[in-house]
Design an enzyme around this catalytic site. Structure first.
Site, mmCIF file in Angstrom:
data_model
loop_
_atom_site.group_PDB
_atom_site.id
_atom_site.type_symbol
_atom_site.label_atom_id
_atom_site.label_comp_id
_atom_site.label_asym_id
_atom_site.label_seq_id
_atom_site.Cartn_x
_atom_site.Cartn_y
_atom_site.Cartn_z
ATOM 1 N N SER A 61 -9.820 -0.734 -3.604
ATOM 2 C CA SER A 61 -11.043 0.035 -3.317
ATOM 3 C C SER A 61 -12.268 -0.876 -3.307
ATOM 4 C CB SER A 61 -11.265 1.102 -4.388
ATOM 5 O OG SER A 61 -10.148 1.944 -4.502
HETATM 6 N N1 SAH Z 1 -6.294 0.995 -7.979
HETATM 7 C C1 SAH Z 1 -5.899 0.062 -6.946
HETATM 8 C C2 SAH Z 1 -6.115 0.609 -5.559
HETATM 9 C C3 SAH Z 1 -4.892 1.210 -5.114
HETATM 10 S S1 SAH Z 1 -4.753 1.813 -3.481
HETATM 11 C C4 SAH Z 1 -6.531 -1.284 -7.108
HETATM 12 O O1 SAH Z 1 -7.374 -1.468 -7.997
HETATM 13 O O2 SAH Z 1 -6.164 -2.198 -6.364
HETATM 14 C C5 SAH Z 1 -3.718 3.190 -3.817
HETATM 15 C C6 SAH Z 1 -2.334 2.861 -4.300
HETATM 16 O O3 SAH Z 1 -1.692 4.093 -4.586
HETATM 17 C C7 SAH Z 1 -1.458 2.149 -3.273
HETATM 18 O O4 SAH Z 1 -0.996 0.947 -3.802
HETATM 19 C C8 SAH Z 1 -0.302 3.143 -3.047
HETATM 20 O O5 SAH Z 1 0.949 2.514 -2.842
HETATM 21 C C9 SAH Z 1 -0.320 3.929 -4.343
HETATM 22 N N2 SAH Z 1 0.336 5.247 -4.319
HETATM 23 C C10 SAH Z 1 0.328 6.193 -3.344
HETATM 24 N N3 SAH Z 1 1.061 7.270 -3.739
HETATM 25 C C11 SAH Z 1 1.533 6.996 -4.993
HETATM 26 C C12 SAH Z 1 2.349 7.687 -5.939
HETATM 27 N N4 SAH Z 1 2.851 8.904 -5.686
HETATM 28 N N5 SAH Z 1 2.630 7.088 -7.113
HETATM 29 C C13 SAH Z 1 2.152 5.857 -7.401
HETATM 30 N N6 SAH Z 1 1.383 5.136 -6.546
HETATM 31 C C14 SAH Z 1 1.073 5.694 -5.361
#
Ligand code: SAH
Length: 224
Positions: A61
């Protein structure tokens, strides 16, 4: 300008914009090297206030969004936190610095669930490199189910956009008085950031602002 100077300039700007307010959140943003959490070829952009690609079609993000979510979660030393969507591990590291600061006896902990195995593995490496492996446990799995093994949680942070109906396990695994911060709405456009407070068996929901996150996939998320 070196990374530290760029980081401080970004933080100063987020303070000026009124996004960063709390000393502990400001301290964490000044301390965690975001450049360690992005792919090598994106390091020079690490302190631009934009999302960046981290592979597997996912993004880290924009820093203002990390800051905003940390502020709304009202994180305190000692909090036990569930994060859904580890991604790069950056947001988890920020939270870890706030809930388990180095010189405090309060040892908060983060359980962070990621559904894409390669990202979970890279996140573990990033977290080790930054020195937060004692405060963050990364779990490979479907975070829409929460992580019942360590429930209830003081706070829950979701970093992918949920359908409008918030996953039931997350509401159940939140402690009474706890806070859930989650983007929700449609799969791509038309999402809002919500801050949900649990009061007994009631939930007080506040809509904060329009946002754009990658979709939350899984049993209580969108279909993949
Ligand atoms: N917090 C992260 C940003 C993540 S982007 C950071 O600081 O980099 C969102 C993430 O959510 C992605 O990696 C995606 O694979 C994950 N995601 C999507 N659906 C999910 C689920 N059901 N369980 C766990 N992770 C999930």
């Amino acid at each position: 300008m070196n990374f530290e100077e760029k980081r401080n300039r970004l933080v100063d700007n987020l303070i000026k914009r009124g996004i960063l307010k709390t000393p502990a959140v400001i301290n964490a943003m000044r301390k965690i090297p975001r450049e360690l959490f992005v792919p090598e070829d994106a390091r020079s952009s690490a302190y631009m206030d934009t999302p960046l690609s981290i592979g597997a079609g996912q993004t880290i993000s924009a820093p203002h969004m990390n800051a905003m979510m940390c502020e709304y979660l009202e994180l305190k030393p000692g909090d036990i936190l569930l994060e859904v969507g580890t991604g790069s591990g950056y947001h988890a590291a920020l939270c870890a610095e706030i809930i388990a600061p180095e010189n405090s006896e309060q040892r908060g902990h983060i359980f962070s669930v990621e559904r894409i195995k390669s990202l979970a593995e890279t996140a573990i490496k990033n977290i080790q490199l930054a020195g937060y492996e004692d405060r963050i446990t990364v779990i490979h799995g479907d975070g829409t189910l929460g992580y019942p093994e360590k429930a209830p949680y003081d706070k829950i942070l979701v970093t992918a956009a949920s359908p409008s109906k918030i996953p039931k396990p997350l509401k159940e695994q939140l402690r009474d008085g706890g806070i859930l911060c989650i983007p929700a709405g449609s799969k791509s456009f038309g999402q809002n950031l919500y801050v949900i407070k649990k009061k007994g068996n009631k939930f007080e929901t506040k809509s904060i602002t329009g946002v754009r996150f990658v979709p939350l996939l899984g049993k209580y998320g969108f279909n993949s």
